[in-house]
Design a protein around this motif. Structure first.
Motif, PDB file in Angstrom:
ATOM      1  N   VAL A 166       0.853  -1.191   0.000  1.00 16.43           N
ATOM      2  CA  VAL A 166       0.000   0.000   0.000  1.00 16.43           C
ATOM      3  C   VAL A 166       0.890   1.243   0.000  1.00 16.43           C
ATOM      4  N   ARG A 167       0.714   2.091  -0.995  1.00  7.59           N
ATOM      5  CA  ARG A 167       1.510   3.317  -1.104  1.00  7.59           C
ATOM      6  C   ARG A 167       0.577   4.508  -1.307  1.00  7.59           C
ATOM      7  N   PRO A 168       0.170   5.142  -0.215  1.00 11.60           N
ATOM      8  CA  PRO A 168      -0.750   6.273  -0.346  1.00 11.60           C
ATOM      9  C   PRO A 168      -0.056   7.526  -0.869  1.00 11.60           C
ATOM     10  N   ALA A 169      -0.824   8.337  -1.560  1.00 15.28           N
ATOM     11  CA  ALA A 169      -0.318   9.617  -2.064  1.00 15.28           C
ATOM     12  C   ALA A 169      -1.459  10.629  -2.035  1.00 15.28           C
ATOM     13  N   LEU A 170      -1.116  11.874  -1.720  1.00 15.62           N
ATOM     14  CA  LEU A 170      -2.078  12.967  -1.789  1.00 15.62           C
ATOM     15  C   LEU A 170      -1.740  13.843  -2.987  1.00 15.62           C
ATOM     16  N   VAL A 171      -2.717  14.076  -3.832  1.00 14.87           N
ATOM     17  CA  VAL A 171      -2.574  15.023  -4.941  1.00 14.87           C
ATOM     18  C   VAL A 171      -3.370  16.263  -4.559  1.00 14.87           C
ATOM     19  N   VAL A 172      -2.660  17.367  -4.362  1.00 15.70           N
ATOM     20  CA  VAL A 172      -3.246  18.556  -3.737  1.00 15.70           C
ATOM     21  C   VAL A 172      -3.481  19.659  -4.769  1.00 15.70           C
ATOM     22  N   ASP A 173      -4.696  20.162  -4.785  1.00 14.50           N
ATOM     23  CA  ASP A 173      -5.055  21.329  -5.591  1.00 14.50           C
ATOM     24  C   ASP A 173      -4.514  22.559  -4.859  1.00 14.50           C
ATOM     25  N   ALA A 174      -3.308  22.984  -5.212  1.00 20.89           N
ATOM     26  CA  ALA A 174      -2.621  24.037  -4.458  1.00 20.89           C
ATOM     27  C   ALA A 174      -3.424  25.330  -4.416  1.00 20.89           C
ATOM     28  N   ALA A 175      -3.978  25.738  -5.551  1.00 19.77           N
ATOM     29  CA  ALA A 175      -4.723  27.001  -5.602  1.00 19.77           C
ATOM     30  C   ALA A 175      -5.927  26.959  -4.664  1.00 19.77           C
ATOM     31  N   GLU A 265      -2.335  13.917 -12.986  1.00 18.41           N
ATOM     32  CA  GLU A 265      -1.435  13.438 -11.938  1.00 18.41           C
ATOM     33  C   GLU A 265      -2.077  12.288 -11.159  1.00 18.41           C
ATOM     34  N   VAL A 266      -3.365  12.406 -10.883  1.00 16.84           N
ATOM     35  CA  VAL A 266      -4.078  11.306 -10.215  1.00 16.84           C
ATOM     36  C   VAL A 266      -4.020  10.054 -11.067  1.00 16.84           C
ATOM     37  N   ASP A 267      -4.327  10.193 -12.347  1.00 12.31           N
ATOM     38  CA  ASP A 267      -4.322   9.052 -13.265  1.00 12.31           C
ATOM     39  C   ASP A 267      -2.939   8.399 -13.318  1.00 12.31           C
ATOM     40  N   ARG A 268      -1.892   9.204 -13.391  1.00 10.08           N
ATOM     41  CA  ARG A 268      -0.527   8.663 -13.481  1.00 10.08           C
ATOM     42  C   ARG A 268      -0.174   7.855 -12.238  1.00 10.08           C
ATOM     43  N   ARG A 269      -0.514   8.387 -11.074  1.00 13.15           N
ATOM     44  CA  ARG A 269      -0.163   7.705  -9.830  1.00 13.15           C
ATOM     45  C   ARG A 269      -1.014   6.456  -9.606  1.00 13.15           C
ATOM     46  N   VAL A 270      -2.275   6.504 -10.007  1.00 16.76           N
ATOM     47  CA  VAL A 270      -3.118   5.312  -9.900  1.00 16.76           C
ATOM     48  C   VAL A 270      -2.550   4.201 -10.764  1.00 16.76           C
ATOM     49  N   ARG A 271      -2.150   4.529 -11.981  1.00 18.13           N
ATOM     50  CA  ARG A 271      -1.577   3.519 -12.877  1.00 18.13           C
ATOM     51  C   ARG A 271      -0.243   2.997 -12.352  1.00 18.13           C
ATOM     52  N   GLY A 273       0.195   2.280  -9.314  1.00 17.88           N
ATOM     53  CA  GLY A 273      -0.109   1.407  -8.182  1.00 17.88           C
ATOM     54  C   GLY A 273      -0.291   2.100  -6.853  1.00 17.88           C
ATOM     55  N   GLN A 274      -0.343   3.439  -6.843  1.00 14.75           N
ATOM     56  CA  GLN A 274      -0.515   4.161  -5.592  1.00 14.75           C
ATOM     57  C   GLN A 274      -1.997   4.296  -5.238  1.00 14.75           C
ATOM     58  N   ARG A 275      -2.251   4.433  -3.944  1.00  7.85           N
ATOM     59  CA  ARG A 275      -3.602   4.705  -3.456  1.00  7.85           C
ATOM     60  C   ARG A 275      -3.717   6.218  -3.319  1.00  7.85           C
ATOM     61  N   VAL A 276      -4.447   6.846  -4.216  1.00  9.42           N
ATOM     62  CA  VAL A 276      -4.434   8.302  -4.348  1.00  9.42           C
ATOM     63  C   VAL A 276      -5.657   8.923  -3.691  1.00  9.42           C
ATOM     64  N   ILE A 277      -5.413   9.924  -2.865  1.00  6.03           N
ATOM     65  CA  ILE A 277      -6.457  10.770  -2.318  1.00  6.03           C
ATOM     66  C   ILE A 277      -6.246  12.164  -2.913  1.00  6.03           C
ATOM     67  N   ALA A 278      -7.260  12.705  -3.560  1.00  4.00           N
ATOM     68  CA  ALA A 278      -7.169  14.057  -4.106  1.00  4.00           C
ATOM     69  C   ALA A 278      -7.709  15.049  -3.081  1.00  4.00           C
ATOM     70  N   VAL A 279      -7.036  16.178  -2.966  1.00  5.70           N
ATOM     71  CA  VAL A 279      -7.434  17.203  -2.003  1.00  5.70           C
ATOM     72  C   VAL A 279      -7.884  18.440  -2.760  1.00  5.70           C
ATOM     73  N   THR A 280      -9.185  18.672  -2.767  1.00  2.00           N
ATOM     74  CA  THR A 280      -9.764  19.848  -3.403  1.00  2.00           C
ATOM     75  C   THR A 280     -11.194  20.004  -2.912  1.00  2.00           C
ATOM     76  N   SER A 281     -11.654  21.236  -2.791  1.00  2.00           N
ATOM     77  CA  SER A 281     -13.040  21.494  -2.406  1.00  2.00           C
ATOM     78  C   SER A 281     -13.928  21.729  -3.621  1.00  2.00           C
ATOM     79  N   ALA A 292     -11.140   9.190 -12.451  1.00  2.00           N
ATOM     80  CA  ALA A 292      -9.780   8.837 -12.879  1.00  2.00           C
ATOM     81  C   ALA A 292      -9.163   7.748 -12.009  1.00  2.00           C
ATOM     82  N   GLY A 293      -9.893   7.323 -10.969  1.00  2.00           N
ATOM     83  CA  GLY A 293      -9.401   6.213 -10.162  1.00  2.00           C
ATOM     84  C   GLY A 293      -8.942   6.561  -8.769  1.00  2.00           C
ATOM     85  N   ALA A 294      -9.116   7.818  -8.339  1.00  2.00           N
ATOM     86  CA  ALA A 294      -8.724   8.179  -6.974  1.00  2.00           C
ATOM     87  C   ALA A 294      -9.504   7.332  -5.973  1.00  2.00           C
ATOM     88  N   ALA A 295      -8.826   6.931  -4.891  1.00  2.00           N
ATOM     89  CA  ALA A 295      -9.475   6.127  -3.853  1.00  2.00           C
ATOM     90  C   ALA A 295     -10.432   6.962  -3.022  1.00  2.00           C
TER      91      ALA A 295
END
Length: 311
Positions: A166-175, A265-271, A273-281, A292-295
């Motif tokens: 299991v390799r979690p990653a956060l993809v953050v909407d900086a703006a 970026e989410v799609d790339r990391r999912v492919r 093998g990472q478990r991706v959580i996207a951070v955006t409101s 795109a496959g975010a967990a």
């Protein structure tokens, strides 16, 4: 809880000043546990070679079994620092050789043991550097169950093994995150984003927030920037430290629309093998990253509360 003097069967230690943590703790039921302030061990994982195990000398507690390098923590010491210090003392683990990925805590109320699961980022050969080891070896994950394991490690191993992939990653909407706090960010968007990246360095996320096992995780973080925030800088790892930063922060500059770059970026990391959580409101963007496959998705407020240390 009763503290028993060290003479009552402690692991042998090199001559020198004794740390006050080096004593047995006896539970009301009579079981003994080593370490007044708890104990910690390092599970160093190298995908090419397996995990680093210690064959315990016969006179030690559960002698003759295989387990993790580790031992009693010092007063005021964090579990990660304690686990790496013990692994350096017992197995010669070099500075900067491992990066913590997550921790798993066995809490018995009167005593606790923390397993620090860390990825090997600089391959090394272990060295027997104290009298507590008969051997140190890299053991393929598939072969661990064939060894006579320390009972505590044997009980934890099935759960730990399942989490190794299991390799979690956060993809953050900086703006979106930067814009959630009216602190004058519009005057210097790149500077405000750089400050956010610095705050994210070493971010510890409770396992429950990610929907996975373990206790605390140190995910990889991708900070996606656009427009006038381009030029923001990621934190520079201190490669001279005993531990490399637990969280890996990268800044991803959007060539076009920021939302498209986040989805990509989410799609790339999912492919990968990472478990991706996207951070955006942004609700529309939340729908796109899930497609795109975010967990999962979390809001800017969720991330800011983690950074502030509030529930």
């Amino acid at each position: 809880m009763t503290v028993v003097p060290p003479e009552a069967g402690e692991p042998r230690r090199p001559a020198g000043p004794r740390d006050p943590g080096d004593v047995w703790v006896v539970a009301p039921s009579g079981e003994k546990y080593w370490g007044r302030f708890g104990a910690a061990g390092l599970l160093a994982y190298d995908p090419a070679r397996g995990i680093l195990l210690q064959h315990r000398v016969a006179w030690s507690h559960f002698g003759g079994t295989w387990g993790l390098p580790g031992g009693a923590m010092h007063e005021g010491e964090s579990a990660i620092v304690g686990a790496v210090r013990e692994a350096q003392e017992e197995a010669g683990v070099p500075d900067g050789a491992v990066r913590p990925r997550f921790t798993s805590v066995l809490d018995l109320d009167v005593w606790s043991y923390t397993t620090v699961i860390a990825d090997v980022v600089r391959p090394f050969d272990p060295v027997i550097s104290d009298p507590e080891s008969v051997a140190l070896d890299w053991v393929p994950v598939s072969d661990v169950d064939s060894l006579p394991l320390h009972p505590g490690f044997a009980g934890a191993w099935p759960t730990l093994r399942a989490l190794l992939d299991v390799r979690p990653a956060l993809v953050v909407d900086a703006a979106n995150v930067v814009g959630a706090v009216p602190d004058g960010w519009w005057k210097d968007r790149a500077g405000a984003t750089t400050r956010l990246a610095s705050r994210l360095d070493g971010l510890a996320v409770p396992a429950g927030e990610l929907g996975i096992g373990g206790t605390v995780w140190f995910p990889e973080l991708a900070l996606v920037v656009e427009g006038r925030a381009r030029g923001a800088e990621a934190p520079v790892p201190d490669v001279t430290a005993e531990l490399l930063p637990a969280a890996v922060v990268s800044v991803v500059e959007a060539a076009g629309a920021g939302d498209d770059a986040i989805v990509s970026e989410v799609d790339r990391r999912v492919r990968d093998g990472q478990r991706v959580i996207a951070v955006t409101s942004d609700r529309e963007l939340q729908s796109r990253v899930l497609a795109a496959g975010a967990a999962g998705v979390q809001t800017a407020g969720w991330l800011l509360r983690l950074l502030d240390g509030t529930p």
